[in-house]
Design a protein around this motif. Sequence first.
Motif, PDB file in Angstrom:
ATOM      1  N   ILE A 130     -48.517 -71.502-130.792  1.00  0.00           N
ATOM      2  CA  ILE A 130     -47.065 -71.597-130.599  1.00  0.00           C
ATOM      3  C   ILE A 130     -46.564 -70.426-129.776  1.00  0.00           C
ATOM      4  O   ILE A 130     -45.757 -70.579-128.850  1.00  0.00           O
ATOM      5  N   HIS A 184     -35.456 -69.953-132.778  1.00  0.00           N
ATOM      6  CA  HIS A 184     -35.962 -71.327-132.736  1.00  0.00           C
ATOM      7  C   HIS A 184     -37.493 -71.335-132.705  1.00  0.00           C
ATOM      8  O   HIS A 184     -38.131 -72.273-133.221  1.00  0.00           O
ATOM      9  N   ILE A 185     -38.095 -70.282-132.144  1.00  0.00           N
ATOM     10  CA  ILE A 185     -39.556 -70.164-132.157  1.00  0.00           C
ATOM     11  C   ILE A 185     -40.023 -69.842-133.578  1.00  0.00           C
ATOM     12  O   ILE A 185     -41.026 -70.389-134.051  1.00  0.00           O
ATOM     13  N   LYS A 197     -38.556 -70.731-136.270  1.00  0.00           N
ATOM     14  CA  LYS A 197     -38.435 -71.967-137.055  1.00  0.00           C
ATOM     15  C   LYS A 197     -39.644 -72.864-136.814  1.00  0.00           C
ATOM     16  O   LYS A 197     -40.181 -73.470-137.753  1.00  0.00           O
ATOM     17  N   GLU A 198     -40.104 -72.924-135.575  1.00  0.00           N
ATOM     18  CA  GLU A 198     -41.297 -73.719-135.261  1.00  0.00           C
ATOM     19  C   GLU A 198     -42.526 -73.129-135.942  1.00  0.00           C
ATOM     20  O   GLU A 198     -43.377 -73.866-136.468  1.00  0.00           O
ATOM     21  N   ASP A 200     -42.547 -73.975-139.634  1.00  0.00           N
ATOM     22  CA  ASP A 200     -42.870 -75.372-139.909  1.00  0.00           C
ATOM     23  C   ASP A 200     -44.338 -75.709-139.648  1.00  0.00           C
ATOM     24  O   ASP A 200     -44.769 -76.841-139.911  1.00  0.00           O
ATOM     25  N   ALA A 201     -45.105 -74.746-139.131  1.00  0.00           N
ATOM     26  CA  ALA A 201     -46.520 -75.003-138.838  1.00  0.00           C
ATOM     27  C   ALA A 201     -47.322 -75.140-140.129  1.00  0.00           C
ATOM     28  O   ALA A 201     -46.892 -74.723-141.207  1.00  0.00           O
TER      29      ALA A 201
END
Length: 220
Positions: free
Chosen positions: A166, A201-202, A204-205, A208-209
């Motif tokens: 990511i 926002h990164i 948050k990604e 969620d991983a």
Amino acid sequence: MKYKSVFDIIGPVMIGPSSSHTAGAARIGRAARTLFGKEPVWAEIHLYGSFAKTYRGHGTDVAIVGGLLDFDTDDKRIGKSLEIAKEKGMQIRFHEDEAATEHPNTARIRIGDGKEEQELVGISIGGGKAEITELNGFELRLSGNHPAVLVMHNDRFGAIASVTQILAKYEINIGRMEVSRKDIGKEALMVIEVDQNVDDHILKELEDAAHILQIAKIVD
């Protein structure tokens, strides 16, 4: 989860007679508050070395509690932080610990809210600066000199790769990375220093991983 800097409170103006014993102590307290993600209901604060010997006279006690209340180092409310914490119902206990430590200005802070608990060890290294050396039993090195991301995750195949992929997708370069775990298949911690601040926002990604439990960031 609200992301903010653990080390965003150092400045040229500091409350207290000693940068090591007040400003540095406030940074340790605020780091604990930030990583916990909310205001604690109680705190057990163990002080070692010179912290233990002089904490009342040098304001280390009010500084750490001020940090737990999310006060900046130059916030005039720090001097009344013990009273403010009492008004909020925060239960504070200080312990003068005689155990030997590698650094003379060391504090171990346990905080909780009845549902969650956290334990952090920090050292005040002078000039109002602090380092976090332990978090919930994981050894680490956090000085706040570079942007960083802390990733609590399950020790599973692919967890580290999912995070680094990511970051690579958003062209975020990793300057230093350390990974520690308590045991095979248990909780693990990644500390990743990067070359630029990581947008929310990164984060948050990342959160969620797969196998990721918690994310916190330190901004430059």
